[in-house]
Design a protein around this motif. Sequence first.
Motif, mmCIF file in Angstrom:
data_model
loop_
_atom_site.group_PDB
_atom_site.id
_atom_site.type_symbol
_atom_site.label_atom_id
_atom_site.label_comp_id
_atom_site.label_asym_id
_atom_site.label_seq_id
_atom_site.Cartn_x
_atom_site.Cartn_y
_atom_site.Cartn_z
ATOM 1 N N ASN A 1 0.818 -1.206 0.000
ATOM 2 C CA ASN A 1 0.000 0.000 0.000
ATOM 3 C C ASN A 1 0.857 1.263 0.000
ATOM 4 O O ASN A 1 0.555 2.244 -0.692
ATOM 5 C CB ASN A 1 -0.927 0.010 1.214
ATOM 6 N N THR A 2 1.937 1.223 0.798
ATOM 7 C CA THR A 2 2.840 2.369 0.848
ATOM 8 C C THR A 2 3.477 2.620 -0.505
ATOM 9 O O THR A 2 3.538 3.767 -0.985
ATOM 10 C CB THR A 2 3.938 2.140 1.905
ATOM 11 N N ILE B 1 2.425 1.744 -3.524
ATOM 12 C CA ILE B 1 1.445 2.227 -4.509
ATOM 13 C C ILE B 1 1.125 3.702 -4.266
ATOM 14 O O ILE B 1 1.065 4.500 -5.208
ATOM 15 C CB ILE B 1 0.153 1.380 -4.452
ATOM 16 N N SER B 2 0.935 4.078 -3.010
ATOM 17 C CA SER B 2 0.608 5.463 -2.680
ATOM 18 C C SER B 2 1.708 6.412 -3.116
ATOM 19 O O SER B 2 1.450 7.469 -3.723
ATOM 20 C CB SER B 2 0.382 5.617 -1.170
ATOM 21 N N VAL C 1 -6.675 5.281 -5.763
ATOM 22 C CA VAL C 1 -6.434 5.066 -4.331
ATOM 23 C C VAL C 1 -7.715 4.609 -3.633
ATOM 24 O O VAL C 1 -7.658 3.838 -2.659
ATOM 25 C CB VAL C 1 -5.869 6.322 -3.635
ATOM 26 N N PHE D 1 -8.370 0.818 -4.994
ATOM 27 C CA PHE D 1 -7.472 -0.148 -4.373
ATOM 28 C C PHE D 1 -7.692 -0.281 -2.872
ATOM 29 O O PHE D 1 -7.060 -1.106 -2.216
ATOM 30 C CB PHE D 1 -6.006 0.227 -4.624
ATOM 31 N N LEU E 1 -6.881 1.956 -0.668
ATOM 32 C CA LEU E 1 -5.881 2.693 0.103
ATOM 33 C C LEU E 1 -6.549 3.789 0.927
ATOM 34 O O LEU E 1 -6.050 4.178 1.986
ATOM 35 C CB LEU E 1 -4.839 3.311 -0.834
ATOM 36 N N ALA F 1 -3.850 8.933 1.070
ATOM 37 C CA ALA F 1 -3.364 7.554 0.979
ATOM 38 C C ALA F 1 -1.940 7.440 1.513
ATOM 39 O O ALA F 1 -1.595 6.466 2.211
ATOM 40 C CB ALA F 1 -3.424 7.078 -0.478
ATOM 41 N N SER G 1 -0.383 5.472 5.094
ATOM 42 C CA SER G 1 0.584 4.393 4.900
ATOM 43 C C SER G 1 1.721 4.513 5.920
ATOM 44 O O SER G 1 1.757 5.428 6.742
ATOM 45 C CB SER G 1 1.153 4.458 3.480
#
Length: 418
Positions: free
Chosen positions: A2-3, A5-6, A37, A40, A42, A292, A296
């Motif tokens: 997640n981190t 992607i953000s 975001v 997904f 997030l 997002a 994270s």
Amino acid sequence: MNTAISIVLLIAVLGFVVARPGGLPEATAAAPAAVLVVTFGLVPVHAAWHEMGALGPTVGFLAAVLVLAHLADREGVFAYAGAVAARWSRGSPQRLLARVFAIAATVTATLSLDATVVLLTPVIFATAATAGVRPRPYVYACIHLANSASLLLPVSNLTNLLAFSASGLSFGDYSLLMIAPWSAVVGVEYLIFRWYFAADLDARQHSSTLVRTKAPTVAIVVLVLTLLGFGLLQPFGIHPCLVALAGAGVLTVRRLRGLRAGERLSVVRSMAVATNPAFLLFVIALGLVVLAVRRSSAGELVARIVPHHGSFLGLLTVTVIAAVLANMLNNLPTTLVLVPLVSNSPTLVLAVLLGVNIGPNLTYVGSLATLLWRQLLRSHDHPPDVRDFLRLGALTVPACLIAGVLTLWLSLRVLGRH
């Protein structure tokens, strides 16, 4: 994951904003990233709605003040300011620089930095040509003051508006605490400009005849009353957005009076364009992408290194962190990341603003206003020299950050807010 992607989405959005391929608006990348975001997971849907609701009044005010500045420009306020600066300089490039500093600082503080970049900078080009002086010191003054002189009022800058709503301060308290840092920063900038541009300020070219321009009295009175309304009505729960709309409404009525239907439609269209809907969408979309990141582990890391005490060292540390992040990520996402972390301390919120408003004078990517200024100068066949910009930033930013933090710290003690 997640981190990662953000962060990738945020970097992609900021990279698009800097490059602006094909001149496409910032929202072209930010809006799809915001959708991703949420898609997904997030940012949960309810959190996204809450964030958009929180940003709504700020974005509404931005639209209103853009219209207000647009109408003021049509009334001749900026042209009049340029004519007055040229006339009062009496042929002296040094005196003209002082007048441009005063005008740019005032326009930025009252009508926001966008007005200084988009509306005042072209006027300053024309003023320099009329006065027969080299334009370089004056157009650089416009962008430096568009960033650093936006400290004074909550309405001076989008970053201020975002922070002001979280600070818990009143309009008057905010302005009272920031007047000393604002004055110090503008003063330090002026002294450095006088030294750095000494050769330009000593050179003279041929000057044109100065034409006396009639003062747009009605528009100036409306702007002054609007500014007073921001401070006087906020304690009664009246949002600055409504005050700006009232001021814009008065100038709109004045503008439409006596026009035919087709002409009125043209004026309304120009006002709609002035709100810059694509940029407003960009602000909201960027808010979701930054949310997002905040949710994270990257947000948790930043939270751990940010001080939570309002000592001089704490203020300085927060200011420097904000300035560094502004030049890495741009000042708008930096504000969205840092303000929630220090929202329980109004003094640290103000320290964040010192960093995100002064820091962007160091690099082109520091603020959207700087990127817009660079494009504007290119359209005037006067592209900025990157070496000049970086050297001037290296001289002004550290000095202004120290001056700003020191005077803020002193203001807090004098006013008993520490």
